[in-house]
Design a protein around this motif. Structure first.
Motif, short mmCIF file in Angstrom:
data_model
loop_
_atom_site.label_atom_id
_atom_site.label_comp_id
_atom_site.label_asym_id
_atom_site.label_seq_id
_atom_site.Cartn_x
_atom_site.Cartn_y
_atom_site.Cartn_z
N VAL A 144 3.48 -11.57 -1.06
CA VAL A 144 4.55 -11.31 -0.10
C VAL A 144 5.02 -9.86 -0.20
O VAL A 144 5.21 -9.19 0.83
CB VAL A 144 5.73 -12.28 -0.34
N LEU A 145 5.19 -9.36 -1.40
CA LEU A 145 5.62 -7.97 -1.56
C LEU A 145 4.61 -7.01 -0.96
O LEU A 145 4.98 -6.03 -0.28
CB LEU A 145 5.83 -7.65 -3.04
N LYS A 146 3.34 -7.25 -1.19
CA LYS A 146 2.30 -6.40 -0.60
C LYS A 146 2.35 -6.45 0.92
O LYS A 146 2.23 -5.42 1.60
CB LYS A 146 0.93 -6.84 -1.10
N GLU A 147 2.56 -7.64 1.46
CA GLU A 147 2.60 -7.83 2.92
C GLU A 147 3.76 -7.08 3.55
O GLU A 147 3.58 -6.34 4.53
CB GLU A 147 2.70 -9.32 3.23
N VAL A 148 4.96 -7.26 3.02
CA VAL A 148 6.13 -6.67 3.68
C VAL A 148 6.26 -5.18 3.41
O VAL A 148 6.91 -4.47 4.19
CB VAL A 148 7.44 -7.40 3.29
N SER A 149 5.62 -4.69 2.35
CA SER A 149 5.75 -3.26 2.07
C SER A 149 4.86 -2.40 2.96
O SER A 149 4.84 -1.18 2.82
CB SER A 149 5.47 -2.98 0.59
N ALA A 171 3.13 1.75 -0.74
CA ALA A 171 3.76 2.73 0.14
C ALA A 171 3.58 2.30 1.59
O ALA A 171 2.52 1.78 1.97
CB ALA A 171 3.13 4.10 -0.09
N PRO A 172 4.60 2.48 2.43
CA PRO A 172 4.47 2.10 3.84
C PRO A 172 3.35 2.87 4.53
O PRO A 172 3.05 4.01 4.17
CB PRO A 172 5.84 2.46 4.43
N LYS A 173 2.75 2.24 5.53
CA LYS A 173 1.63 2.87 6.22
C LYS A 173 2.05 4.07 7.06
O LYS A 173 1.24 4.93 7.35
CB LYS A 173 0.93 1.83 7.10
N ASP A 174 3.32 4.11 7.47
CA ASP A 174 3.74 5.19 8.37
C ASP A 174 4.21 6.44 7.63
O ASP A 174 4.70 7.38 8.25
CB ASP A 174 4.84 4.70 9.32
#
Length: 221
Positions: A144-149, A171-174
C-alpha cells in the motif's frame, strides 16, 4: 474467507493472491474471538482508492477490546468511553496544535477527506494486543505504501514500528516531495518523548494548502 470482501480498488496488489488466502484460513481456524468483525477488516482500504489518498497515518494493530476496533487505525466506534489512551493523547496534541478535537473517537470523517488510517496488522485476538503480528499482514502495508507514494502524500509515522516502514515509501513520479512526519508514538509510554509538541495536524494542513489542496478538517464529523 468469503466473510471479508477484498477492496476492489486495491485488489491488484499481490498480497491478495499470494498472502491473503493463507492468512484468512488461519483466522478462520482460530478458536478465539477475532477483532474487528470480518466485514470491517479492510475498512481503511474500502474507504479510499489509491489516487484519493492524501495523508497516511500508520497504526500497529486493532484495539483488542471488543467493541472498539472497526478497521481504521486509532479510530473507535462513536460510543466508546473512555477513549483509548493513545487516541486521547492524539486529541490532547490536536487541541494544543489547532485548538479543538473531535467530540468522539470515530475518525471516519478523516477518511472521507483522503486520510488513510492503516494498521500494519489488520486483526487481533480479543484481549491479546499484537497477537496476530506474525500472520504476515505487514506485506500488505508495504504494498500500500509503495502504491500511494506514486503521488505526493503526507506520511505520519508515529513510533519505531511505523518508521521501520519508511523504506517502502518511494519518491513521487512527478518529482514533487512527500511530507514525512516521524515522531514518538502517542502511547502513554512514549508520547512525552517527542509526540507532544510535534504539531502534526497544522503541519499537514500547511503542506496541503501550499500544494493548492483543501486542508483536512480534523475536528468536525
Amino acid at each position: 474467507m468469503m466473510d471479508t470482501p477484498i477492496p476492489s480498488a486495491w485488489a491488484h496488489l499481490p498480497f491478495f493472491e499470494a498472502d491473503w488466502p493463507r492468512i484468512a484460513q488461519t483466522i478462520a481456524e482460530e478458536p478465539r474471538d477475532i477483532l474487528p468483525p470480518a466485514d470491517q477488516r479492510f475498512a481503511a482500504l474500502e474507504a479510499l482508492r489509491p489516487d484519493q489518498v492524501r495523508v497516511v497515518i500508520l497504526g500497529q494493530d486493532p484495539y483488542p477490546t471488543p467493541g472498539h476496533a472497526h478497521g481504521l487505525a486509532f479510530s473507535v466506534e462513536p460510543d466508546v468511553r473512555p477513549l483509548p489512551r493513545s487516541l486521547n493523547n492524539i486529541y490532547k496534541e490536536m487541541i494544543a496544535d489547532i485548538g479543538a478535537a473531535p467530540l468522539t473517537g470515530d475518525l471516519r470523517h478523516w477518511t472521507s477527506q483522503g486520510v488513510l488510517l492503516l494498521n500494519t496488522v489488520l486483526t487481533v485476538p480479543a484481549g491479546e494486543a499484537n497477537g496476530h503480528k506474525a500472520l504476515g499482514f505487514q506485506t500488505l502495508a508495504h504494498q500500500v505504501l509503495k502504491e500511494v507514494s506514486c503521488h505526493p502524500c503526507a506520511f505520519v509515522l508515529w513510533g519505531k514500528q511505523a518508521q521501520a516502514l519508511a523504506p517502502h515509501i518511494q519518491a513521487p513520479k512527478d518529482g514533487a516531495q512527500h511530507l514525512m512526519i516521524e515522531t514518538a508514538h502517542p502511547s502513554p509510554l512514549s508520547a512525552r518523548r517527542g509526540f507532544f509538541g510535534s504539531r502534526p495536524f497544522s503541519t499537514i494542513n500547511t503542506w496541503l494548502t501550499q500544494r493548492g489542496e483543501p486542508p483536512i478538517d480534523w475536528t468536525h464529523a
